[in-house]
Design a protein around this motif. Structure first.
Motif, short mmCIF file in Angstrom:
data_model
loop_
_atom_site.label_atom_id
_atom_site.label_comp_id
_atom_site.label_asym_id
_atom_site.label_seq_id
_atom_site.Cartn_x
_atom_site.Cartn_y
_atom_site.Cartn_z
N GLY A 162 -55.77 -25.84 -6.40
CA GLY A 162 -54.41 -25.79 -6.88
C GLY A 162 -53.40 -25.20 -5.93
O GLY A 162 -52.23 -25.04 -6.27
N ILE A 163 -53.80 -24.91 -4.69
CA ILE A 163 -52.90 -24.26 -3.74
C ILE A 163 -51.87 -25.25 -3.19
O ILE A 163 -52.12 -26.46 -3.14
N ASP A 164 -50.72 -24.76 -2.79
CA ASP A 164 -49.66 -25.61 -2.26
C ASP A 164 -49.57 -25.43 -0.74
O ASP A 164 -49.07 -24.41 -0.25
N PHE A 165 -50.08 -26.45 -0.02
CA PHE A 165 -50.00 -26.46 1.44
C PHE A 165 -49.09 -27.60 1.91
O PHE A 165 -49.22 -28.08 3.02
N SER A 166 -48.18 -28.04 1.08
CA SER A 166 -47.33 -29.16 1.46
C SER A 166 -46.54 -28.83 2.73
O SER A 166 -45.97 -27.75 2.87
N LYS A 167 -46.60 -29.76 3.68
CA LYS A 167 -45.91 -29.67 4.98
C LYS A 167 -46.40 -28.51 5.85
O LYS A 167 -45.78 -28.19 6.87
N ALA A 168 -47.49 -27.88 5.48
CA ALA A 168 -48.00 -26.73 6.25
C ALA A 168 -48.62 -27.17 7.58
O ALA A 168 -49.16 -28.27 7.72
N ARG A 169 -48.55 -26.30 8.59
CA ARG A 169 -49.16 -26.54 9.91
C ARG A 169 -50.58 -25.97 9.86
O ARG A 169 -50.78 -24.76 9.86
N GLU A 215 -44.15 -16.33 3.66
CA GLU A 215 -43.59 -15.85 4.93
C GLU A 215 -44.41 -14.71 5.52
O GLU A 215 -43.89 -13.88 6.28
N THR A 216 -45.70 -14.67 5.20
CA THR A 216 -46.60 -13.65 5.74
C THR A 216 -47.26 -14.16 7.01
O THR A 216 -47.58 -15.34 7.14
N ASN A 217 -47.47 -13.26 7.97
CA ASN A 217 -48.19 -13.61 9.18
C ASN A 217 -49.68 -13.44 8.93
O ASN A 217 -50.18 -12.32 8.82
N LEU A 218 -50.40 -14.57 8.83
CA LEU A 218 -51.84 -14.55 8.57
C LEU A 218 -52.63 -15.14 9.74
O LEU A 218 -53.78 -15.56 9.57
N GLU A 219 -52.05 -15.12 10.90
CA GLU A 219 -52.72 -15.70 12.06
C GLU A 219 -54.06 -15.01 12.32
O GLU A 219 -54.15 -13.78 12.32
N ASN A 220 -55.11 -15.83 12.47
CA ASN A 220 -56.47 -15.36 12.77
C ASN A 220 -57.08 -14.50 11.66
O ASN A 220 -58.06 -13.78 11.88
N ALA A 221 -56.51 -14.57 10.46
CA ALA A 221 -57.10 -13.84 9.32
C ALA A 221 -58.36 -14.56 8.83
O ALA A 221 -58.51 -15.78 9.01
N ASN A 222 -59.26 -13.82 8.21
CA ASN A 222 -60.52 -14.37 7.73
C ASN A 222 -60.55 -14.38 6.20
O ASN A 222 -60.52 -13.32 5.57
N PHE A 223 -60.60 -15.58 5.61
CA PHE A 223 -60.66 -15.73 4.16
C PHE A 223 -61.98 -16.39 3.73
O PHE A 223 -62.03 -17.03 2.69
N THR A 224 -63.02 -16.21 4.49
CA THR A 224 -64.32 -16.79 4.14
C THR A 224 -64.76 -16.32 2.76
O THR A 224 -64.76 -15.11 2.48
N ASP A 225 -65.10 -17.27 1.89
CA ASP A 225 -65.58 -16.97 0.52
C ASP A 225 -64.54 -16.27 -0.36
O ASP A 225 -64.87 -15.76 -1.43
N ALA A 226 -63.30 -16.22 0.07
CA ALA A 226 -62.26 -15.58 -0.74
C ALA A 226 -61.79 -16.52 -1.85
O ALA A 226 -61.91 -17.74 -1.75
N ASN A 227 -61.25 -15.93 -2.91
CA ASN A 227 -60.69 -16.70 -4.01
C ASN A 227 -59.17 -16.69 -3.90
O ASN A 227 -58.53 -15.67 -4.12
N LEU A 228 -58.61 -17.85 -3.54
CA LEU A 228 -57.16 -17.98 -3.38
C LEU A 228 -56.60 -18.99 -4.38
O LEU A 228 -55.55 -19.61 -4.13
N GLU A 229 -57.26 -19.13 -5.51
CA GLU A 229 -56.80 -20.11 -6.50
C GLU A 229 -55.36 -19.82 -6.91
O GLU A 229 -55.00 -18.70 -7.27
N ASN A 230 -54.54 -20.87 -6.78
CA ASN A 230 -53.12 -20.79 -7.15
C ASN A 230 -52.33 -19.75 -6.37
O ASN A 230 -51.27 -19.28 -6.83
N ALA A 231 -52.81 -19.37 -5.20
CA ALA A 231 -52.04 -18.46 -4.34
C ALA A 231 -50.85 -19.20 -3.74
O ALA A 231 -50.84 -20.43 -3.67
N GLU A 232 -49.85 -18.45 -3.28
CA GLU A 232 -48.66 -19.03 -2.66
C GLU A 232 -48.62 -18.63 -1.18
O GLU A 232 -48.74 -17.45 -0.86
#
Length: 259
Positions: free
Chosen positions: A83-90, A48-65
């Motif tokens: 391993g990330i869960d993007f089910s039903k994500a826009r 439920e975080t607002n990440l609009e227009n955030a930059n995750f280039t080369d970031a490690n988000l393994e198993n993030a929620e």
């Protein structure tokens, strides 16, 4: 798990040495426009975080929620998203070029017009995902599950779909030129008006597949199962049908010159 405020994150990101937020709890914050490029965020919660227009280039988000996170305009170029869960994500129009989404859950995700060029999606779950007009050129899709997915007008040229599952998927007017479908399950998939030139379908399952008016020039179908497939008006000029099974296939007005 450590909890952070928006101010905590701003302070750490401003430091000369890039921080890490491993297993951090960043849920419910407004982090729109933040630059997380190159940062280790494995196991971090962005629910439920607002990440609009955030930059995750080369970031490690393994198993993030990222459940119910706001993701419009986000940049995941070259990010580790295994391993990330993007089910039903826009995720319409999102940048995923060169990212690693191995074993990710993208079931029923909305990925229309997303940039997935050269992305690694091995063994990912894309069941019933919407990838209409998505760009998957050069993507590594081995053993990925696209069962019932919408890939209409998508570009999958030079993609590797070895042992991928596309049963019942829609690929109408898609570009799949020079892609590898070795041992893939394409039963009942709809390739109407698609470009399948110089593809490799060795021992692929194409039972009851719809290939009406598709371009299959120079395609290797050796050992493929085309039982009950619909190939009406397909162009199979120069195709290799060695040991292919074509029992009850509808091949009316198919071009087979040089096949």
């Amino acid at each position: 798990m450590t909890d952070y405020t928006r101010e905590d994150i701003e302070t750490q990101l401003a430091e000369e040495i890039r921080p890490s937020f491993i297993n951090a709890n960043l849920s419910g914050l407004d982090l729109s426009g933040f630059d997380f490029s190159g940062i280790d965020l494995s196991g971090t919660r962005f629910n439920e975080t607002n990440l609009e227009n955030a930059n995750f280039t080369d970031a490690n988000l393994e198993n993030a929620e990222l459940k119910n996170a706001r993701l419009s305009g986000i940049n995941f170029t070259s990010a580790n998203l295994t391993g990330i869960d993007f089910s039903k994500a826009r995720l319409e129009g999102i940048q995923f070029a060169n990212a690693d989404l191995g074993k990710a859950n993208l079931s029923e995700a909305h990925l229309g017009e997303a940039n997935l060029t050269n992305t690694r999606l091995m063994a990912a779950n894309l069941i019933r995902a919407n990838l209409e007009r998505a760009d998957l050129r050069g993507a590594q899709l081995g053993e990925a599950d696209f069962t019932g997915a919408n890939l209409n007008n998508a570009n999958l040229s030079r993609a590797d779909l070895t042992r991928a599952k596309l049963s019942g998927a829609k690929l109408i007017e898609a570009d799949l030129g020079r892609s590898n479908f070795k041992n893939a399950d394409l039963g009942k998939a709809d390739f109407t008006d698609s470009k399948l030139n110089v593809c490799y379908y060795y021992e692929a399952n194409l039972r009851e597949a719809i290939l009406v008016r598709s371009e299959m020039k120079g395609t290797n179908l050796s050992g493929a199962d085309l039982t009950d497939a619909k190939l009406t008006r397909a162009d199979m000029t120069g195709a290799d049908l060695t040991d292919a099974k074509v029992r009850n296939a509808d091949m009316r007005r198919v071009k087979l010159s040089g096949a």
